[in-house]
Design a protein around this motif. Sequence first.
Motif, PDB file in Angstrom:
ATOM      1  N   ILE A 117       0.824  -1.208   0.000  1.00 29.84           N
ATOM      2  CA  ILE A 117       0.000   0.000   0.000  1.00 29.84           C
ATOM      3  C   ILE A 117       0.860   1.260   0.000  1.00 29.84           C
ATOM      4  CG2 ILE A 117      -1.660   1.342   1.339  1.00 29.84           C
ATOM      5  CD1 ILE A 117      -2.817  -1.350   2.297  1.00 29.84           C
ATOM      6  N   VAL A 118       1.848   1.302   0.895  1.00 34.98           N
ATOM      7  CA  VAL A 118       2.712   2.484   0.990  1.00 34.98           C
ATOM      8  C   VAL A 118       3.513   2.674  -0.288  1.00 34.98           C
ATOM      9  CG1 VAL A 118       4.714   3.451   2.184  1.00 34.98           C
ATOM     10  CG2 VAL A 118       2.841   2.456   3.497  1.00 34.98           C
ATOM     11  N   LEU A 119       4.024   1.586  -0.844  1.00 31.75           N
ATOM     12  CA  LEU A 119       4.803   1.659  -2.071  1.00 31.75           C
ATOM     13  C   LEU A 119       3.947   2.188  -3.222  1.00 31.75           C
ATOM     14  CD1 LEU A 119       7.703   0.969  -2.932  1.00 31.75           C
ATOM     15  CD2 LEU A 119       6.877  -1.273  -3.640  1.00 31.75           C
ATOM     16  N   MET A 120       2.746   1.667  -3.352  1.00 32.37           N
ATOM     17  CA  MET A 120       1.863   2.084  -4.436  1.00 32.37           C
ATOM     18  C   MET A 120       1.492   3.560  -4.314  1.00 32.37           C
ATOM     19  SD  MET A 120      -1.838   0.496  -5.519  1.00 32.37           S
ATOM     20  CE  MET A 120      -2.553   0.967  -3.927  1.00 32.37           C
ATOM     21  N   LEU A 121       1.108   3.981  -3.108  1.00 36.32           N
ATOM     22  CA  LEU A 121       0.708   5.368  -2.910  1.00 36.32           C
ATOM     23  C   LEU A 121       1.884   6.321  -3.123  1.00 36.32           C
ATOM     24  CD1 LEU A 121      -1.649   5.063   0.190  1.00 36.32           C
ATOM     25  CD2 LEU A 121      -2.292   5.382  -2.201  1.00 36.32           C
ATOM     26  N   THR A 122       3.071   5.915  -2.691  1.00 35.21           N
ATOM     27  CA  THR A 122       4.251   6.762  -2.855  1.00 35.21           C
ATOM     28  C   THR A 122       4.577   6.977  -4.325  1.00 35.21           C
ATOM     29  OG1 THR A 122       5.194   6.063  -0.735  1.00 35.21           O
ATOM     30  CG2 THR A 122       6.723   6.956  -2.370  1.00 35.21           C
ATOM     31  N   LEU A 123       4.590   5.903  -5.096  1.00 36.43           N
ATOM     32  CA  LEU A 123       4.891   6.021  -6.527  1.00 36.43           C
ATOM     33  C   LEU A 123       3.816   6.818  -7.258  1.00 36.43           C
ATOM     34  CD1 LEU A 123       6.256   2.438  -7.295  1.00 36.43           C
ATOM     35  CD2 LEU A 123       7.543   4.579  -7.307  1.00 36.43           C
ATOM     36  N   LEU A 124       2.557   6.601  -6.912  1.00 36.07           N
ATOM     37  CA  LEU A 124       1.489   7.361  -7.536  1.00 36.07           C
ATOM     38  C   LEU A 124       1.619   8.849  -7.220  1.00 36.07           C
ATOM     39  CD1 LEU A 124      -1.624   5.051  -6.993  1.00 36.07           C
ATOM     40  CD2 LEU A 124      -0.507   5.601  -9.161  1.00 36.07           C
ATOM     41  N   ALA A 125       1.943   9.170  -5.975  1.00 37.19           N
ATOM     42  CA  ALA A 125       2.101  10.573  -5.592  1.00 37.19           C
ATOM     43  C   ALA A 125       3.272  11.214  -6.326  1.00 37.19           C
ATOM     44  CB  ALA A 125       2.308  10.684  -4.080  1.00 37.19           C
ATOM     45  N   GLN A 126       4.386  10.494  -6.431  1.00 34.87           N
ATOM     46  CA  GLN A 126       5.544  11.038  -7.132  1.00 34.87           C
ATOM     47  C   GLN A 126       5.241  11.271  -8.610  1.00 34.87           C
ATOM     48  OE1 GLN A 126       8.925   8.496  -6.434  1.00 34.87           O
ATOM     49  NE2 GLN A 126       9.021   8.943  -4.242  1.00 34.87           N
ATOM     50  N   ILE A 127       4.634  10.301  -9.238  1.00 31.45           N
ATOM     51  CA  ILE A 127       4.317  10.424 -10.672  1.00 31.45           C
ATOM     52  C   ILE A 127       3.314  11.550 -10.903  1.00 31.45           C
ATOM     53  CG2 ILE A 127       3.182   9.266 -12.607  1.00 31.45           C
ATOM     54  CD1 ILE A 127       4.423   6.638 -11.546  1.00 31.45           C
ATOM     55  N   ALA A 128       2.289  11.642 -10.069  1.00 29.68           N
ATOM     56  CA  ALA A 128       1.289  12.694 -10.223  1.00 29.68           C
ATOM     57  C   ALA A 128       1.918  14.075 -10.073  1.00 29.68           C
ATOM     58  CB  ALA A 128       0.164  12.504  -9.204  1.00 29.68           C
TER      59      ALA A 128
END
Length: 270
Positions: A117-128
């Motif tokens: 969960i943390v990994l997915m949210l972190t990457l999504l936030a960075q990309i966004a």
Amino acid sequence: MFAALREALRFAFGTLSVLPVRVSRWDRPTAGRAMAIAPVVGVVLGALAAGVAAGLAWAHSGALLAAVAGVGTLAALTRGLHLDGLADVADGLGSSRPPAAALKIMKASDIGPFGVIVLMLTLLAQIAAVARCFDLGLERGAFALLLAGVTSRTTLLRGCQEGVPSAREDGLGAMVAGTVRRRHAAAIALLTVTLLFLAGYCLAESGDDRLPLALGALVAAVAGLALASVLLTHCVRRFGGMTGDVLGAMVESSATVALLVWTLFAAATP
């Protein structure tokens, strides 16, 4: 002196990147010098990621694809080392187990639900965040990746600062723990933040935008460093010290915060 600096550069790039650098000296004094110049590694990796992303954006690939390429390049240049550390720390903290058991969970090769969960949210936030910056302009998008690369590696000064214990007796964390003197860490961090401020100032196309963008770079870097320091303090209390995974979590969390703050400033500045 030059020989020691050369060995420190080899240690820094050899352990913090996948660049073909041979680490010829493995000891704590060299590790301390290497972590002290970790921001230099951030400059190189951030510049490479910015170049890849900016090249795609310039070729009209679209902001989203450019952002994915930029964030992916940063991950690839470290073999996902810091992302793996972030996931492991998330699993360790989320387990609510005693320190020894939590460290065992972090050392396991698999990844748990908290880590996913943390990994997915972190990457999504960075990309966004990076995609939004590229929507605002090629220079602002490229600078976002450079800012993230430099800020995140500067957090290693705090993680390896004297007085911060290692939670394990072996591993990279034990090698670098407590190797950077406080005054050196403070001086290098101050210099790095100042240079980012000046870079943000020079990024603006008009005089009216220079101070807001410079302040944006400054606040973004300070916010990233502050969050990483809070995370480190919590992990030391929770696990009894820092580990290589904790350093990785500091890198990724600070990069994410720096990107989000810079995006807000960049979007608010015409």
